[in-house]
Structure formats: C-alpha cells, structure tokens
Design a protein around this motif. Structure first.
Motif, PDB file in Angstrom:
ATOM      1  N   VAL A 299       0.839  -1.204   0.000  1.00 58.51           N
ATOM      2  CA  VAL A 299       0.000   0.000   0.000  1.00 58.51           C
ATOM      3  C   VAL A 299       0.877   1.259   0.000  1.00 58.51           C
ATOM      4  CG1 VAL A 299      -1.837   1.251   1.191  1.00 58.51           C
ATOM      5  CG2 VAL A 299      -1.898  -1.230   1.117  1.00 58.51           C
TER       6      VAL A 299
ATOM      7  N   ALA B 278       2.058   1.734  -3.539  1.00 56.77           N
ATOM      8  CA  ALA B 278       0.975   2.166  -4.434  1.00 56.77           C
ATOM      9  C   ALA B 278       0.598   3.618  -4.143  1.00 56.77           C
ATOM     10  CB  ALA B 278      -0.227   1.236  -4.262  1.00 56.77           C
TER      11      ALA B 278
ATOM     12  N   CYS C  60      -5.735   1.695 -11.146  1.00 56.57           N
ATOM     13  CA  CYS C  60      -4.717   0.642 -11.008  1.00 56.57           C
ATOM     14  C   CYS C  60      -5.358  -0.676 -10.585  1.00 56.57           C
ATOM     15  CB  CYS C  60      -3.665   1.062  -9.978  1.00 56.57           C
ATOM     16  SG  CYS C  60      -2.504  -0.254  -9.554  1.00 56.57           S
TER      17      CYS C  60
ATOM     18  N   SER D 259      -3.864  -4.547  -9.830  1.00 50.66           N
ATOM     19  CA  SER D 259      -2.610  -5.294  -9.690  1.00 50.66           C
ATOM     20  C   SER D 259      -2.535  -6.431 -10.705  1.00 50.66           C
ATOM     21  CB  SER D 259      -2.528  -5.878  -8.277  1.00 50.66           C
ATOM     22  OG  SER D 259      -1.361  -6.670  -8.167  1.00 50.66           O
ATOM     23  N   ASP D 260      -1.329  -6.659 -11.232  1.00 47.79           N
ATOM     24  CA  ASP D 260      -1.175  -7.811 -12.137  1.00 47.79           C
ATOM     25  C   ASP D 260      -0.718  -9.051 -11.352  1.00 47.79           C
ATOM     26  OD1 ASP D 260       1.510  -7.463 -11.659  1.00 47.79           O
ATOM     27  OD2 ASP D 260       2.008  -6.804 -13.687  1.00 47.79           O
ATOM     28  N   ASP D 261      -0.731  -8.959 -10.025  1.00 46.53           N
ATOM     29  CA  ASP D 261      -0.409 -10.135  -9.222  1.00 46.53           C
ATOM     30  C   ASP D 261      -1.599 -11.102  -9.250  1.00 46.53           C
ATOM     31  OD1 ASP D 261       1.854  -8.774  -8.736  1.00 46.53           O
ATOM     32  OD2 ASP D 261       1.634  -8.643  -6.567  1.00 46.53           O
TER      33      ASP D 261
ATOM     34  N   TYR E  36      -4.140 -10.874  -6.087  1.00 48.68           N
ATOM     35  CA  TYR E  36      -4.353  -9.644  -5.322  1.00 48.68           C
ATOM     36  C   TYR E  36      -5.500  -8.862  -5.956  1.00 48.68           C
ATOM     37  CZ  TYR E  36      -3.473  -5.808  -2.213  1.00 48.68           C
ATOM     38  OH  TYR E  36      -3.618  -4.853  -1.226  1.00 48.68           O
TER      39      TYR E  36
ATOM     40  N   ILE F 279      -7.362  -6.178  -4.705  1.00 49.23           N
ATOM     41  CA  ILE F 279      -7.678  -4.784  -4.345  1.00 49.23           C
ATOM     42  C   ILE F 279      -6.970  -3.857  -5.330  1.00 49.23           C
ATOM     43  CG2 ILE F 279      -7.668  -3.025  -2.536  1.00 49.23           C
ATOM     44  CD1 ILE F 279      -7.192  -5.278  -0.492  1.00 49.23           C
ATOM     45  N   GLY F 280      -7.736  -2.968  -5.930  1.00 47.23           N
ATOM     46  CA  GLY F 280      -7.151  -1.969  -6.819  1.00 47.23           C
ATOM     47  C   GLY F 280      -7.488  -0.596  -6.280  1.00 47.23           C
ATOM     48  N   TYR F 281      -7.260   0.433  -7.070  1.00 50.14           N
ATOM     49  CA  TYR F 281      -7.644   1.764  -6.617  1.00 50.14           C
ATOM     50  C   TYR F 281      -7.890   2.713  -7.777  1.00 50.14           C
ATOM     51  CZ  TYR F 281      -2.810   3.351  -7.539  1.00 50.14           C
ATOM     52  OH  TYR F 281      -1.605   3.658  -8.132  1.00 50.14           O
TER      53      TYR F 281
ATOM     54  N   TYR G 273      -6.940   8.762  -2.737  1.00 49.75           N
ATOM     55  CA  TYR G 273      -6.635   7.378  -3.110  1.00 49.75           C
ATOM     56  C   TYR G 273      -7.792   6.501  -2.631  1.00 49.75           C
ATOM     57  CZ  TYR G 273      -3.788   3.027  -2.948  1.00 49.75           C
ATOM     58  OH  TYR G 273      -3.274   1.759  -3.106  1.00 49.75           O
TER      59      TYR G 273
ATOM     60  N   ARG H 133      -9.470   2.985  -2.461  1.00 53.24           N
ATOM     61  CA  ARG H 133      -9.253   1.548  -2.666  1.00 53.24           C
ATOM     62  C   ARG H 133     -10.545   0.922  -3.193  1.00 53.24           C
ATOM     63  NH1 ARG H 133      -6.773  -1.443   2.222  1.00 53.24           N
ATOM     64  NH2 ARG H 133      -5.396  -2.451   0.737  1.00 53.24           N
TER      65      ARG H 133
HETATM   66  C1  PML Z   1       0.378  -3.825  -6.818  1.00 51.14           C
HETATM   67  O1  PML Z   1       1.262  -3.717  -5.979  1.00 51.14           O
HETATM   68  O2  PML Z   1       0.325  -4.832  -7.480  1.00 51.14           O
HETATM   69  C2  PML Z   1      -0.623  -2.720  -6.974  1.00 51.14           C
HETATM   70  C3  PML Z   1      -1.468  -2.661  -5.771  1.00 51.14           C
HETATM   71  C4  PML Z   1      -2.516  -1.604  -5.788  1.00 51.14           C
HETATM   72  C5  PML Z   1      -3.473  -1.629  -4.617  1.00 51.14           C
HETATM   73  C6  PML Z   1      -2.835  -1.497  -3.271  1.00 51.14           C
HETATM   74  C7  PML Z   1      -3.863  -1.413  -2.137  1.00 51.14           C
HETATM   75  O3  PML Z   1      -4.355  -0.304  -1.843  1.00 51.14           O
HETATM   76  O4  PML Z   1      -4.142  -2.448  -1.546  1.00 51.14           O
END
Ligand code: PML
Ligand code: MG
Length: 227
Positions: A145, A148, A166, A168-170, A173, A175-177, A185, A187
């Motif tokens: 976080v 980001a 955004c 995430s390309d993980d 994961y 959660i984006g924002y 920001y 979330r």
């Molecule tokens: C990433 O690291 O892959 C992007 C993460 C964006 C969201 C982070 C959050 O607020 O949890």
C-alpha cells in the motif's frame, strides 16, 4: 541517497518489479528484500533479474501523500465521472488492463477521447526515483500500500492529470484503486477475479499536458512522498 530499481521476468514476461530511494547503508538490505520478492513471487518462477543502482544527484522534491479512502462498493465509473474522465476513456483503460500484454509501467490516455498519448508501446511508463516516509505509522500501510500510495501521489501531483486507475497484475491480489488529486486514493475491493494476471495502471490526462516533461518527472525526478 541512491535509487534502486529491480525487474524480473520469465521467458521475457514481466513477473515482478520494485523501486525505491534509500541511504547507502540501506542498499544491501533493500537488494536482499527485492531478491526475495522476485524469486518467491506468486506470479511464478523467474529466469532473469535486473538491478539498477544509481546515486541521486538532483535535488529531491517533497510531495504530500494523497489521503486513503475505502468504501464497500466503490465504483470506478462514478469516481471517474467526478473527475471529468469520459466513459470512452474508461472503456479504453479497461481494455488495456484486461489485455494479454503485461505492461511494466503505466499507459497514458487522453481523459476526453481515450486516445493513448505515450509512445512506450509494450513497456509502459514506470514511476521511479521515489521513496515513501510514513510519519503516522498507520496500520493499513503495509509495503504494498505504501508503494501504491507513493506512486499514485507522484502520478496525480501534476495539474493536467485527472486521475489514475490501477489493478494489480499479481495473480491473487484483488484490491485496486482509483486515485486523483481531487478525490484522493480510493481503494476498490474485488476489482478483479483471483487467479488472473490481468492488471495494469492507466493515467488519464488533459490533452494539453507536456507529455515529455511529465514522463521525465515520473521516471527521473527524485521524489519523496510524505504521509
Ligand atoms: C500492486 O502492488 O500490485 C498494486 C497494488 C494496488 C493496490 C494497493 C492497495 O491499496 O491495496
Ligand atoms: Mg505487482
């Protein structure tokens, strides 16, 4: 201060990346942390890792962090609408995010027409030469976080930027924002399904932006984000 950048691939496909600025005495521990991040990443094994360590010679610009918000059912379109980002630009952004290509950095789109304005093709614009200082020791600020939030603060500090999305390309994961100078920001939970690399970062700008100068700021100007 030194800038440290890491990126790791498998078969030329982006797996993991990280960057920060730190003092000389922190270089070793940072490199170790990034090695661990790259070699034990949920996105898979790597066959290539690149480190770049450079001494910072330019003055560092201090930026105040955006404020974090989180709501149960946050909606990308209504956040975008409040920032005057048109539907067509959001559709275009989601196409980039859902495409097969995994960009290392951000895509820059015109907030009005959705036209792509950067020429970085499959690479994307990567925000580098930044570090984050957590003065409040806030508990939701884990390393991901913090990173980001720092990146979003740098991206949205330019007056011609209307917002950023955004995902995430993980792999797992979710959660984006959506971030903007106006709304902070925000979330967004469950922005994507699990078990997919679909993700990316899209910056929405006013067409009048001096894009070269903006990219130079994101990539090369040393920036300290204070929370
Ligand atoms: C990433 O690291 O892959 C992007 C993460 C964006 C969201 C982070 C959050 O607020 O949890
Ligand atoms: Mg990632």
């Amino acid at each position: 201060m030194y800038s440290i950048k890491m990126r790791a691939n498998n078969n030329s496909k982006h797996i993991s990346g990280a960057e920060t600025m730190c003092q000389f005495c922190e270089i070793e521990s940072t490199v170790k942390r990034y090695l661990k991040k790259a070699f034990y990443h949920e996105n898979g094994d790597i066959d290539f890792i690149n480190f770049k360590i450079e001494k910072i010679t330019q003055p560092i610009q201090t930026l105040s962090s955006l404020v974090i918000y989180q709501k149960e059912n946050e909606n990308i379109r209504s956040l975008a609408y409040k920032n005057n980002i048109k539907d067509i630009a959001i559709e275009k952004a989601l196409k980039y995010i859902k495409s097969e290509t995994i960009y290392r950095g951000a895509i820059i789109l015109c907030a009005e027409s959705g036209e792509r304005l950067d020429t970085s093709e499959y690479r994307g614009i990567r925000v580098t030469n930044f570090s984050f200082k957590n003065q409040n020791n806030s508990s939701i600020l884990n390393e991901r976080v913090q990173d980001a939030l720092a990146i979003a603060t740098c991206i949205n500090s330019h007056e011609s930027v209307k917002g950023e999305l955004c995902v995430s390309d993980d792999l797992n994961y979710t959660i984006g924002y959506f971030a903007s100078n106006l709304l902070g920001y925000n979330r967004i939970f469950n922005i994507k399904n699990k078990n997919t690399r679909q993700g990316g970062r899209v910056i929405f700008v006013d067409r009048s932006i001096d894009i070269e100068e903006y990219i130079e700021f994101l990539e090369n100007k040393p920036k300290l984000v204070v929370y």
